[in-house]
Write an enzyme that holds these catalytic residues in place. Structure first.
Site, PDB file in Angstrom:
ATOM      1  N   VAL A  17     -17.929 -64.919  29.319  1.00  0.00           N
ATOM      2  CA  VAL A  17     -18.743 -64.703  28.053  1.00  0.00           C
ATOM      3  C   VAL A  17     -18.415 -65.950  26.977  1.00  0.00           C
ATOM      4  CG1 VAL A  17     -17.599 -63.501  25.181  1.00  0.00           C
ATOM      5  CG2 VAL A  17     -17.588 -61.923  27.181  1.00  0.00           C
ATOM      6  N   LYS A  99     -11.259 -56.499  23.393  1.00  0.00           N
ATOM      7  CA  LYS A  99     -10.408 -55.232  23.015  1.00  0.00           C
ATOM      8  C   LYS A  99      -9.443 -54.776  23.117  1.00  0.00           C
ATOM      9  CE  LYS A  99     -13.085 -55.433  26.929  1.00  0.00           C
ATOM     10  NZ  LYS A  99     -14.408 -55.557  27.899  1.00  0.00           N
ATOM     11  N   GLU A 123     -16.463 -58.329  16.834  1.00  0.00           N
ATOM     12  CA  GLU A 123     -18.109 -56.937  16.825  1.00  0.00           C
ATOM     13  C   GLU A 123     -18.450 -57.428  17.781  1.00  0.00           C
ATOM     14  OE1 GLU A 123     -19.443 -56.101  13.664  1.00  0.00           O
ATOM     15  OE2 GLU A 123     -19.356 -54.915  15.650  1.00  0.00           O
ATOM     16  N   ILE A 130     -24.035 -54.018  20.317  1.00  0.00           N
ATOM     17  CA  ILE A 130     -25.166 -53.873  18.777  1.00  0.00           C
ATOM     18  C   ILE A 130     -24.029 -53.824  17.781  1.00  0.00           C
ATOM     19  CG2 ILE A 130     -24.878 -51.383  17.973  1.00  0.00           C
ATOM     20  CD1 ILE A 130     -25.156 -50.531  21.021  1.00  0.00           C
ATOM     21  N   GLY A 181     -21.435 -59.098  36.198  1.00  0.00           N
ATOM     22  CA  GLY A 181     -20.005 -59.477  35.148  1.00  0.00           C
ATOM     23  C   GLY A 181     -20.240 -57.766  34.163  1.00  0.00           C
ATOM     24  N   GLU A 184     -14.632 -55.123  34.541  1.00  0.00           N
ATOM     25  CA  GLU A 184     -13.266 -55.927  33.795  1.00  0.00           C
ATOM     26  C   GLU A 184     -12.978 -56.351  35.109  1.00  0.00           C
ATOM     27  OE1 GLU A 184     -12.398 -56.202  30.577  1.00  0.00           O
ATOM     28  OE2 GLU A 184     -13.969 -54.997  30.235  1.00  0.00           O
ATOM     29  N   ASP A 195     -10.617 -49.070  29.320  1.00  0.00           N
ATOM     30  CA  ASP A 195     -11.264 -49.531  28.474  1.00  0.00           C
ATOM     31  C   ASP A 195     -12.336 -48.573  27.624  1.00  0.00           C
ATOM     32  OD1 ASP A 195     -13.201 -52.475  27.805  1.00  0.00           O
ATOM     33  OD2 ASP A 195     -14.310 -51.120  27.917  1.00  0.00           O
ATOM     34  N   LYS A 199     -11.361 -49.763  22.600  1.00  0.00           N
ATOM     35  CA  LYS A 199     -12.758 -49.940  21.397  1.00  0.00           C
ATOM     36  C   LYS A 199     -12.280 -49.201  21.328  1.00  0.00           C
ATOM     37  CE  LYS A 199     -15.292 -51.780  25.418  1.00  0.00           C
ATOM     38  NZ  LYS A 199     -16.794 -51.614  26.541  1.00  0.00           N
ATOM     39  N   GLY A 297     -22.596 -57.721  29.351  1.00  0.00           N
ATOM     40  CA  GLY A 297     -22.929 -58.602  30.042  1.00  0.00           C
ATOM     41  C   GLY A 297     -23.019 -60.146  29.022  1.00  0.00           C
TER      42      GLY A 297
HETATM   43  N1  HSE Z   1     -16.514 -53.639  30.696  1.00  0.00           N
HETATM   44  C1  HSE Z   1     -17.209 -53.753  29.985  1.00  0.00           C
HETATM   45  C2  HSE Z   1     -18.364 -52.657  29.989  1.00  0.00           C
HETATM   46  C3  HSE Z   1     -17.635 -54.915  29.615  1.00  0.00           C
HETATM   47  O1  HSE Z   1     -18.005 -53.005  30.782  1.00  0.00           O
HETATM   48  O2  HSE Z   1     -18.303 -51.918  28.582  1.00  0.00           O
HETATM   49  C4  HSE Z   1     -18.390 -54.920  27.878  1.00  0.00           C
HETATM   50  O3  HSE Z   1     -17.258 -54.157  26.924  1.00  0.00           O
END
Ligand code: HSE
Length: 419
Positions: A17, A99, A123, A130, A181, A184, A195, A199, A297
Site C-alpha cells: 500500500v 482495518k 476509506e 470503493i 499482494g 494479509e 479481516d 471491516k 491490491g
Molecule cells: N487482505 C485483504 C483482502 C486486503 O484480501 O481483502 C484488502 O483489505
C-alpha cells in the site's frame, strides 16, 4: 470549509500500500502534496524511492511540526494505534488503511477525534477502491437503510472464484492471492473471516451507528468450504460468497454477521469475482444500489488513501451521523436463518438445535442438510465452525418470525402439496 493548500505528509509503512500511494502521489501533481519522510521498520530492504526519504525513527515524523498529515499503512495494529494516537495528540490529521487497528480500537479512536477535533479518515480500510464509508456516512439516512450485503474480502473471493470456477486447489489459489499482494501477511486473517469481520465492525458504525463489542458479531470464513458445498450450490443455481450482511429488522433492531452464503447466479453478489469487492445497499426510496470495484491490491488501495489525503485539504471529517445525531442502532440475534450444513460425519451436527430440517442427504457421496435454526444458537456455540462441518447461508437467509414459515407450510398442506 477551511482549505489547507499545503499538505506535508509523513508516511508509516512502504509495503504494497505504502509504495502504491508513493507512486500515485507522484502521478498526481494537482494534489500538491509533499512526502517529507517515510518511516519503515527494516532499513536494509531495497526500496523504490530515494534513500534520504526513509527513517526508522517514528519521532522524526511525529514531532515534525511541518508534517500536517500522517499516512499510516503498517501491518502491526498495536504499533499503528500508537502512531495514530500520538499523531493526533500532536495535532496532525491522519489517514489510515489499518482495518484491524480501527476495528480493535474504535471507541478510543472516536474519543480521540472528539478530543482533538482532528480528522481520522480510513476509506482504504474497507473495500479499498470503493468509496463506501463516505457514501454510508454522507448519503444514506439511517431510517432509509434497509440492508447492506457485501463482499469485503478480496482474498477469500479470489480463492472461491479460482477454486470453483477455474478448479485451482485451495493452496494454489491462496498462493496466487499472496503473490498478487491481496492476502494479509498472516493469511488466516483472510481465510478464517477475521479481516472481513474487522471491516464490517466499523462499517456498521457508519451505516447504523453501531459499535460492535469484541465477540458480538457471528462470523466465520471459507476455511471449511469444499467441493461438495460448491456442487450442491451449483445444483441450486448458486455460487458461494463470503458475505458481510446487515439488515434492519421489523423490530427496528439490526441483524449483522459475516458468513458464507449461497447467492443465486443472477444476484449482484455473484457478479463479484476474484479480488473484486461489492456492496449492495437496499433503501426505501433508492431501492437497490450496487457499488463495485477492486477491494485489494496496491493501486486500488492507494486510490482511496489518495482521496482521503485530498479530502483533508478541505477539512473533511467523518461526522458519525448515525452514532451522534440519530438513534443508535442496536444489534440483535433474535431471528432465524435458513442454512445449509455440509458434514463429513453426522456426529458433528447438532440436529436438535434446528427448528426444522427441510432437506436431508446422507450417503457415501453427499452429506448435508438444509434447515432453519435460531441465530442465537449459532452465536452460542461453534460446532458449525469446526473441522468436518461447513455452514453456508441459503440465498434468502433471514427469517424474522417462524409464524410466517408455519403459515406457509400449513397452507401448502391444506392445498395438498406436502405430506
Ligand atoms: N487482505 C485483504 C483482502 C486486503 O484480501 O481483502 C484488502 O483489505
Amino acid at each position: 470549509m477551511k482549505t489547507n493548500n499545503k499538505l506535508v505528509l509523513g508516511f508509516f509503512g512502504f509495503g504494497v500500500v505504502g509504495e502504491g500511494v508513493y507512486k500515485v502521489i507522484g502521478q498526481t501533481p494537482s494534489l500538491s502534496a509533499r512526502i517529507k519522510k517515510v518511516c519503515i521498520k527494516n532499513p536494509d530492504k531495497p526500496r523504490n524511492a530515494p534513500r534520504e526519504l526513509f527513517t526508522t525513527d517514528a519521532n522524526e515524523l511525529l514531532n515534525d511540526p511541518e508534517i500536517n498529515i500522517i499516512v499510516e499503512m503498517i501491518n502491526d495494529s498495536d504499533a499503528a494505534f500508537n502512531i495514530v494516537s500520538t499523531a493526533m495528540k500532536n495535532g496532525k490529521n491522519v489517514v489510515s488503511a489499518s482495518k484491524k487497528m480501527i476495528a480493535e480500537h474504535l471507541p478510543e479512536l472516536l474519543a480521540l477525534q472528539k478530543e482533538t477535533g482532528l480528522s481520522l479518515l480510513y476509506e482504504a480500510a474497507c473495500c479499498a477502491s470503493i468509496p463506501v464509508i463516505r457514501n454510508l456516512e454522507e448519503y444514506y439516512d439511517n431510517d432509509l437503510l434497509h440492508s447492506i450485503s457485501a463482499v469485503v474480502n478480496g482474498s477469500t473471493n479470489y480463492i472461491l472464484s479460482k477454486m470453483f470456477e477455474e478448479k485451482l486447489t485451495f493452496k494454489n489459489a491462496l498462493l496466487q492471492a499472496q503473490q498478487l499482494g491481496f492476502a494479509e501477511s498472516d493469511p488466516t486473517l483472510d481465510v478464517d473471516g477475521y479481516d472481513a469481520l474487522n471491516k464490517w465492525t466499523f462499517l456498521l458504525t457508519h451505516a447504523y451507528g453501531i459499535i460492535p463489542e469484541k465477540g458480538q458479531l457471528v462470523f466465520t470464513g471459507i476455511q471449511n468450504i469444499n467441493e461438495q458445498d460448491a456442487a450442491v450450490g451449483a445444483q441450486k443455481d448458486c455460487v458461494i460468497r463470503l458475505t458481510a450482511y446487515a439488515k434492519k429488522l421489523k423490530t427496528g433492531k439490526v441483524a449483522a454477521f459475516v458468513l458464507p452464503r449461497f447467492v443465486k447466479q443472477d444476484d449482484l453478489l455473484a457478479f463479484i469475482k476474484n479480488e473484486f469487492n461489492g456492496v449492495v445497499i437496499e433503501s426505501s426510496f433508492a431501492d437497490k444500489q450496487f457499488f463495485y470495484g477492486k477491494g485489494a491490491g496496491s493501486y486500488p488501495t492507494a486510490s482511496a488513501v489518495l482521496s482521503d489525503i485530498s479530502a483533508l485539504r478541505y477539512g473533511y471529517k467523518y461526522e458519525y451521523k448515525k452514532l451522534y445525531h440519530h438513534e443508535q442502532g442496536v444489534l440483535t440475534n433474535d431471528f432465524f436463518v435458513k442454512v445449509y450444513v455440509g458434514f463429513t460425519d453426522w456426529k458433528y451436527v447438532r440436529k436438535d438445535e434446528f427448528e426444522s430440517v427441510e432437506e436431508w442427504n446422507s450417503n457415501n457421496k453427499v452429506n448435508y442438510l438444509v434447515g432453519i435454526i435460531h441465530f442465537k444458537k449459532l452465536f452460542q456455540s461453534d460446532w458449525w465452525k469446526k473441522n468436518g462441518v461447513s455452514l453456508v447461508l441459503t440465498s434468502d437467509p433471514i427469517i424474522e418470525s417462524l409464524d410466517v414459515v408455519r403459515l406457509k407450510k400449513r397452507s401448502l398442506e391444506l392445498a395438498g402439496y406436502t405430506g
